[in-house]
Design an enzyme around this catalytic site. Structure first.
Site, PDB file in Angstrom:
ATOM      1  N   ARG A  67       0.813  -1.227   0.000  1.00 50.62           N
ATOM      2  CA  ARG A  67       0.000   0.000   0.000  1.00 50.62           C
ATOM      3  C   ARG A  67       0.842   1.270   0.000  1.00 50.62           C
ATOM      4  NH1 ARG A  67      -3.127  -3.738   2.785  1.00 50.62           N
ATOM      5  NH2 ARG A  67      -2.210  -3.132   4.777  1.00 50.62           N
ATOM      6  N   GLU A 104       4.237 -10.261  14.769  1.00 45.68           N
ATOM      7  CA  GLU A 104       3.653 -10.740  16.026  1.00 45.68           C
ATOM      8  C   GLU A 104       3.840 -12.257  16.146  1.00 45.68           C
ATOM      9  OE1 GLU A 104      -0.358  -9.483  16.456  1.00 45.68           O
ATOM     10  OE2 GLU A 104      -0.536 -10.357  18.474  1.00 45.68           O
TER      11      GLU A 104
HETATM   12  P1  AMP Z   1       4.009  -2.369  11.548  1.00 48.14           P
HETATM   13  O1  AMP Z   1       5.212  -3.038  10.963  1.00 48.14           O
HETATM   14  O2  AMP Z   1       3.515  -3.022  12.797  1.00 48.14           O
HETATM   15  O3  AMP Z   1       4.209  -0.870  11.700  1.00 48.14           O
HETATM   16  O4  AMP Z   1       2.818  -2.581  10.508  1.00 48.14           O
HETATM   17  C1  AMP Z   1       2.707  -1.757   9.394  1.00 48.14           C
HETATM   18  C2  AMP Z   1       2.294  -2.519   8.165  1.00 48.14           C
HETATM   19  O5  AMP Z   1       1.204  -3.400   8.424  1.00 48.14           O
HETATM   20  C3  AMP Z   1       1.822  -1.547   7.095  1.00 48.14           C
HETATM   21  O6  AMP Z   1       2.324  -2.000   5.830  1.00 48.14           O
HETATM   22  C4  AMP Z   1       0.319  -1.597   7.159  1.00 48.14           C
HETATM   23  O7  AMP Z   1      -0.235  -1.546   5.870  1.00 48.14           O
HETATM   24  C5  AMP Z   1      -0.011  -2.916   7.857  1.00 48.14           C
HETATM   25  N1  AMP Z   1      -0.949  -2.750   9.005  1.00 48.14           N
HETATM   26  C6  AMP Z   1      -0.668  -3.003  10.307  1.00 48.14           C
HETATM   27  N2  AMP Z   1      -1.732  -2.802  11.096  1.00 48.14           N
HETATM   28  C7  AMP Z   1      -2.735  -2.390  10.270  1.00 48.14           C
HETATM   29  C8  AMP Z   1      -4.103  -1.979  10.482  1.00 48.14           C
HETATM   30  N3  AMP Z   1      -4.658  -1.973  11.709  1.00 48.14           N
HETATM   31  N4  AMP Z   1      -4.826  -1.604   9.408  1.00 48.14           N
HETATM   32  C9  AMP Z   1      -4.267  -1.613   8.162  1.00 48.14           C
HETATM   33  N5  AMP Z   1      -3.005  -1.981   7.903  1.00 48.14           N
HETATM   34  C10 AMP Z   1      -2.227  -2.368   8.934  1.00 48.14           C
END
Ligand code: AMP
Length: 182
Positions: A67, A104
């Site tokens: 995205r 996770e």
């Molecule tokens: P993180 O590595 O935990 O910061 O997760 C970020 C990535 O996971 C991004 O590429 C987001 O598109 C996706 N992502 C994580 N949580 C969500 C959420 N609640 N809604 C949409 N996309 C998410």
């Protein structure tokens, strides 16, 4: 109120769909596809990202699979800059470097083409959403391994309660258009 007269955070929140329990129980998924359905809204979001990025004296925009590819190329084009893709393992065809990072449950792997960043390039890393920051940090590490400098990170959405911003601090400044508290 017309969409032009409301602030950008209100505009983002009015056009993001929150889907409960997707992809699993307890997650409130922030779906940005509705804001892409309206060209005027999507242009306003792009304009806000451009205004933030323009003064940063960048040499490239780096977008994260997948995205980060929605606004990233338009942002790069508007600034006259290269757009660099960071992709999930196995998608980039030429020589790559890789980084593994923790999710996770389990691990994931991101890749970048070795020739996409030159030593000394000053890049902005872009994705749709900042959650824990793990994906953005892994991306920053790929850029740094190629000799690039992180000017900062730019997101449409930040899940502020997960405090990803704090973990990004050591890599570069963090900008987002809309904060969510849950
Ligand atoms: P993180 O590595 O935990 O910061 O997760 C970020 C990535 O996971 C991004 O590429 C987001 O598109 C996706 N992502 C994580 N949580 C969500 C959420 N609640 N809604 C949409 N996309 C998410």
């Amino acid at each position: 109120m017309s969409s032009q007269s409301i602030d950008i955070e209100t505009l983002v929140k009015a056009n993001v769909r929150e889907v409960a329990d997707f992809p699993k129980a307890g997650i409130s998924f922030k779906d940005i596809t509705p804001l892409l359905l309206d060209a005027k809204v999507s242009q306003q979001i792009l304009t806000a990202l451009i205004e933030h990025a323009r003064p940063l004296n960048l040499s490239a925009i780096v977008g994260i699979d997948s995205r980060g590819f929605l606004f990233g190329p338009s942002l790069a084009r508007a600034l006259g800059l290269p757009f660099v893709l960071i992709r999930k393992k196995g998608k980039l065809p030429a020589d790559t470097i890789q980084v593994d990072y923790d999710l996770e449950y389990g691990t994931a792997c991101l890749e970048i083409h070795k020739d996409a960043i030159k030593a000394g390039d000053r890049v902005l890393i872009h994705d749709d959403l900042l959650a824990t920051g793990g994906t953005a940090i892994a991306s920053a590490q790929l850029v740094q391994q190629l000799g690039g400098e992180i000017a900062g990170f730019a997101f449409v959405i930040e899940l502020a309660f997960l405090q990803g911003r704090q973990s990004l601090r050591q890599y570069g400044s963090c900008f987002s258009l809309a904060d969510y508290q849950s």
